[in-house]
Motif scaffolding. Structure first.
Motif, PDB file in Angstrom:
ATOM      1  N   ASN A 182       0.853  -1.119   0.042  1.00  0.00           N
ATOM      2  CA  ASN A 182      -0.043   0.088   0.051  1.00  0.00           C
ATOM      3  C   ASN A 182       0.970   1.342  -0.086  1.00  0.00           C
ATOM      4  O   ASN A 182       1.645   1.411   1.018  1.00  0.00           O
ATOM      5  N   GLN A 183       0.581   2.012  -1.087  1.00  0.00           N
ATOM      6  CA  GLN A 183       1.674   3.325  -1.136  1.00  0.00           C
ATOM      7  C   GLN A 183       0.789   4.468  -1.420  1.00  0.00           C
ATOM      8  O   GLN A 183      -0.172   4.621  -1.982  1.00  0.00           O
ATOM      9  N   LYS A 184       1.105   5.380  -0.319  1.00  0.00           N
ATOM     10  CA  LYS A 184       0.412   6.838  -0.504  1.00  0.00           C
ATOM     11  C   LYS A 184       0.768   7.496  -1.651  1.00  0.00           C
ATOM     12  O   LYS A 184       2.089   7.481  -2.082  1.00  0.00           O
ATOM     13  N   ALA A 185      -0.259   8.203  -2.451  1.00  0.00           N
ATOM     14  CA  ALA A 185       0.171   9.020  -3.567  1.00  0.00           C
ATOM     15  C   ALA A 185       1.083  10.175  -3.376  1.00  0.00           C
ATOM     16  O   ALA A 185       1.006  10.944  -2.163  1.00  0.00           O
ATOM     17  N   ASP A 186       1.750  10.237  -4.258  1.00  0.00           N
ATOM     18  CA  ASP A 186       2.687  11.703  -4.228  1.00  0.00           C
ATOM     19  C   ASP A 186       2.172  12.736  -4.770  1.00  0.00           C
ATOM     20  O   ASP A 186       2.061  14.038  -4.384  1.00  0.00           O
ATOM     21  N   THR A 187       1.391  12.538  -6.064  1.00  0.00           N
ATOM     22  CA  THR A 187       0.607  13.557  -6.670  1.00  0.00           C
ATOM     23  C   THR A 187      -0.633  12.953  -7.013  1.00  0.00           C
ATOM     24  O   THR A 187      -0.778  11.865  -7.074  1.00  0.00           O
ATOM     25  N   TYR A 188      -1.539  14.034  -7.155  1.00  0.00           N
ATOM     26  CA  TYR A 188      -3.218  13.755  -7.427  1.00  0.00           C
ATOM     27  C   TYR A 188      -3.361  14.836  -8.711  1.00  0.00           C
ATOM     28  O   TYR A 188      -2.934  15.991  -8.823  1.00  0.00           O
ATOM     29  N   VAL A 189      -4.227  14.399  -9.525  1.00  0.00           N
ATOM     30  CA  VAL A 189      -4.667  15.111 -10.461  1.00  0.00           C
ATOM     31  C   VAL A 189      -6.144  15.122 -10.612  1.00  0.00           C
ATOM     32  O   VAL A 189      -6.841  13.678 -10.698  1.00  0.00           O
ATOM     33  N   ALA A 190      -7.094  16.018 -10.197  1.00  0.00           N
ATOM     34  CA  ALA A 190      -8.342  16.108 -10.107  1.00  0.00           C
ATOM     35  C   ALA A 190      -9.007  16.591 -11.463  1.00  0.00           C
ATOM     36  O   ALA A 190      -8.562  17.560 -12.132  1.00  0.00           O
TER      37      ALA A 190
END
Length: 332
Positions: A74-82
């Motif tokens: 399980n890896q937390k995201a470094d970047t997001y794109v909405a």
């Protein structure tokens, strides 16, 4: 006697409340068939819930020993794109384009004021189509209806990149000011995906080496002299694909259906929740506790080892001398 009865009744009631808090409405929705619309989306073999929880052991045929290890990380995201959708209608091409451009410019400008840089905003043109309506012909005894241009519709998507999930409420607040309510999806990304697989591969090798040592040292199976074949596979599951939904409600009937009048059903909201890939089939889970929806990397390594048959005689190598004698040769 009454005190004992009341105590037992209270304990049973509290027990049912505790169970409801522990399992959640999702399980209640699954049990109440007919009254609840429950949809649990499944996207890959890793997420299937086994019907039989007892482990099954299958022994391979022939002289091969197969060892396998499955790992989930399980890896937390470094970047997001909405991605937000903007839809605008107008009477003319110029009016439609002007109205949508004005909304987008205001939206993008205010996003920068809450911490989203200009280069983290991208406008994607989706469609620009005419709209039509039916117009009745003004002729005596005519029933013909013709399509005529009514206006135009333009759709564009706004892509917004950010690094902190806490930015989303601010982005949503700004979007609402410009009548932008359609959040299409949110993409998650890990910057160094290769490092995740390197860690999983190293753990897989260490796990298989430990299993081989167990077979050799504790079980006496000869795995050291046989040839080996190794295969691996990997897969990833993103949060956007892991949301399930259900309607949690129960219909109560007090004496059958109404005899007169119409039945007006109440609006019953749909609950959506993040349903991570279950850990049932994995030998190793990295970062098992998931608070924020995570990117779930899956890795499998399988090794097949040929086992020597103890009943089969060991082949002998001999040398034929010039005198016609057979001399055994030992080959290590």
């Amino acid at each position: 006697m009454k005190k004992i009865f009341y105590t037992i009744l209270l304990l049973l009631t509290m027990s049912s409340l505790i169970m409801a808090q522990a399992t959640g409405n999702r399980n209640y929705a699954k049990r109440a068939k007919g009254n609840v619309n429950y949809n649990n989306n499944t996207y890959n073999d890793y997420s299937e819930v086994p019907q039989n929880i007892e482990p099954n052991v299958t022994l391979g045929q022939g002289k091969l020993v197969t060892l396998e290890v499955q790992i989930l990380s399980n890896q937390k995201a470094d970047t997001y794109v909405a991605i937000f959708n903007l839809t605008q209608m107008g009477k003319t091409v110029d009016e439609t384009n002007w109205l949508l451009t004005d909304r987008y410019n205001g939206f993008a400008q205010e996003l920068q004021s809450v911490g989203i840089p200009k280069d983290a905003i991208y406008l994607d043109m989706i469609s620009f189509v005419p709209l039509y309506e039916y117009e009745k012909e003004k002729k005596i005894f005519s029933k013909t209806h013709n399509e005529v241009p009514k206006g135009f519709e333009m759709q564009q998507n706004v892509h917004i990149k950010y690094n902190d999930m806490s930015m989303m409420p601010k982005i949503m607040s700004v979007a609402a000011k410009y009548e932008i309510f359609d959040l299409v999806k949110i993409d998650y990304a890990v910057d160094n995906q290769e490092a995740v697989y390197v860690e999983m591969r190293e753990k897989a090798v260490a796990h298989l080496v430990q299993e081989i040592e167990l077979y050799v040292d504790r079980l006496g199976v000869d795995l050291e002299s046989g040839y080996r074949i190794v295969g691996e596979n990997k897969q990833v599951s993103f949060p956007v694909d892991r949301y399930s939904s259900y309607n949690a409600y129960s219909n109560v009937s007090l004496g059958g259906t109404p005899e007169k009048g119409k039945v007006q059903d109440m609006y019953k909201p749909k609950t959506m929740y993040y349903d991570k890939v279950a850990y049932d089939n994995f030998d190793i889970v990295i970062n098992p506790t998931v608070l924020e929806p995570a990117i779930q990397f899956m890795y499998t390594m399988k090794i097949q080892i040929a086992v020597k048959d103890p009943n089969q005689p060991t082949p002998q190598h001999v040398w034929l001398t010039p005198d016609g004698d057979l001399v055994p040769i030992k080959i290590d």
